[in-house]
Design a protein around this motif. Structure first.
Motif, PDB file in Angstrom:
ATOM      1  N   UNK A 142       0.869  -1.183   0.000  1.00  0.00           N
ATOM      2  CA  UNK A 142       0.000   0.000   0.000  1.00  0.00           C
ATOM      3  C   UNK A 142       0.902   1.228   0.000  1.00  0.00           C
ATOM      4  N   UNK A 143       1.237   1.777  -1.164  1.00  0.00           N
ATOM      5  CA  UNK A 143       2.156   2.913  -1.206  1.00  0.00           C
ATOM      6  C   UNK A 143       1.585   4.136  -0.505  1.00  0.00           C
ATOM      7  N   UNK A 147      -4.530   5.810  -3.457  1.00  0.00           N
ATOM      8  CA  UNK A 147      -5.064   5.352  -4.750  1.00  0.00           C
ATOM      9  C   UNK A 147      -4.603   6.262  -5.876  1.00  0.00           C
ATOM     10  N   UNK A 148      -4.039   5.656  -6.913  1.00  0.00           N
ATOM     11  CA  UNK A 148      -3.573   6.414  -8.066  1.00  0.00           C
ATOM     12  C   UNK A 148      -3.295   5.420  -9.193  1.00  0.00           C
ATOM     13  N   UNK A 149      -2.937   5.951 -10.349  1.00  0.00           N
ATOM     14  CA  UNK A 149      -2.640   5.091 -11.502  1.00  0.00           C
ATOM     15  C   UNK A 149      -1.211   4.579 -11.378  1.00  0.00           C
ATOM     16  N   UNK A 150      -1.052   3.603 -10.523  1.00  0.00           N
ATOM     17  CA  UNK A 150       0.264   3.114 -10.117  1.00  0.00           C
ATOM     18  C   UNK A 150       0.764   2.006 -11.045  1.00  0.00           C
ATOM     19  N   UNK A 151       2.064   2.017 -11.306  1.00  0.00           N
ATOM     20  CA  UNK A 151       2.736   0.911 -11.977  1.00  0.00           C
ATOM     21  C   UNK A 151       3.297  -0.010 -10.909  1.00  0.00           C
ATOM     22  N   UNK A 152       2.946  -1.297 -10.989  1.00  0.00           N
ATOM     23  CA  UNK A 152       3.400  -2.297 -10.029  1.00  0.00           C
ATOM     24  C   UNK A 152       4.351  -3.252 -10.746  1.00  0.00           C
ATOM     25  N   UNK A 202      -3.760  -0.267  -3.205  1.00  0.00           N
ATOM     26  CA  UNK A 202      -3.101  -1.480  -2.717  1.00  0.00           C
ATOM     27  C   UNK A 202      -3.093  -2.526  -3.817  1.00  0.00           C
ATOM     28  N   UNK A 203      -2.054  -3.354  -3.809  1.00  0.00           N
ATOM     29  CA  UNK A 203      -2.081  -4.561  -4.633  1.00  0.00           C
ATOM     30  C   UNK A 203      -1.466  -5.698  -3.827  1.00  0.00           C
ATOM     31  N   UNK A 224       5.362   2.309  -8.476  1.00  0.00           N
ATOM     32  CA  UNK A 224       5.865   3.561  -9.057  1.00  0.00           C
ATOM     33  C   UNK A 224       4.679   4.508  -9.223  1.00  0.00           C
ATOM     34  N   UNK A 225       4.811   5.721  -8.700  1.00  0.00           N
ATOM     35  CA  UNK A 225       3.723   6.703  -8.721  1.00  0.00           C
ATOM     36  C   UNK A 225       3.655   7.435 -10.057  1.00  0.00           C
ATOM     37  N   UNK A 226       2.447   7.691 -10.556  1.00  0.00           N
ATOM     38  CA  UNK A 226       2.344   8.431 -11.835  1.00  0.00           C
ATOM     39  C   UNK A 226       2.682   9.897 -11.669  1.00  0.00           C
ATOM     40  N   UNK A 227       3.006  10.543 -12.776  1.00  0.00           N
ATOM     41  CA  UNK A 227       3.329  11.977 -12.755  1.00  0.00           C
ATOM     42  C   UNK A 227       2.103  12.814 -12.468  1.00  0.00           C
TER      43      UNK A 227
END
Length: 227
Positions: A142-143, A147-152, A202-203, A224-227
């Motif tokens: 859980x970064x 919640x965001x458009x995260x790259x895992x 979360x993933x 990785x968090x989106x810009x």
């Protein structure tokens, strides 16, 4: 009927309450490499076309001994097994001077496997979580940005090299593999990874599907968090 553009009136999208939708981080290029004979200096190949500002991530597997974090890089996450082998993730924001490779030093003479990612359209630094020892099952992560458009990116390593990943964790894709030639000796090793673009806070992925025999698997999940 045609209408004049907002630009003619000097009104930008933000003044009109229109925000540009965030995009997922982009994996631009990857590279794999390995050290087939025992040494303390390990040359990790960098992805193609690295440019200043890109996010670089290295996954590194070795069988025993400490690692020295290379200059300019940061330790993201690391997991050491009871049998002393280790999966380590490093990251760096490129300044354009990295060149074609980076050398990582180990405290013992060992064989290693590694892979590197070049990522664009991101912000901040990546975050990671580790699984329990001897587990082919990705940890929950859980970064801190929510919640965001995260790259895992899911990483898995193992001793021996008489195995391969035939499928990624559920909803993950694009397996990247770096494995020594098939061998049952535990000083051989391998590392695989796969990724998912998923808008969530979360993933908690499951494991890779393995063909062959993986010895003492280690799992790390990176966000990785989106810009």
């Amino acid at each position: 009927m045609s209408f004049p553009s907002l630009g003619l009136f000097g009104v930008d999208a933000m003044m009109c309450g229109i925000a540009t939708a965030a995009a997922f981080p982009v994996i631009a290029t990857t590279a794999t490499s390995l050290q087939s004979v025992g040494t303390t200096s390990h040359v990790v190949t960098m992805p193609a076309s690295v440019a200043s500002g890109d996010l670089l991530i290295i996954g590194f597997m070795h069988t025993t001994g400490t690692l020295t974090t290379p200059t300019g890089w940061t330790l993201t996450a690391s997991l050491t097994s009871a049998s002393a082998h280790q999966l380590t993730i490093f990251h760096r924001v490129s300044d354009g001077t990295e060149g074609a490779s980076v050398t990582i030093t180990s405290g013992s003479s060992v064989r290693t496997t590694h892979q590197a990612y070049r990522i664009t359209t991101y912000q901040s630094v990546p975050e990671g979580a580790v699984s329990a020892d001897n587990t082919n099952n990705q940890p929950s992560l859980s970064p801190t940005w929510g919640e965001d458009k995260t790259l895992w990116i899911a990483f898995l390593s193992g001793r021996r090299s008489d195995w391969s990943a035939s499928a990624a964790p559920t909803n993950y894709a694009t397996i990247v593999s770096s494995l020594h030639a098939s061998n049952v000796n535990t000083d051989r090793n391998g590392i695989v990874s796969a990724n998912r673009s998923f808008e969530s806070a979360n993933d908690d992925p499951d494991g890779f599907t393995i063909t062959g025999t993986i010895d003492t698997p280690l799992s790390i999940l990176i966000a990785v968090r989106p810009a």
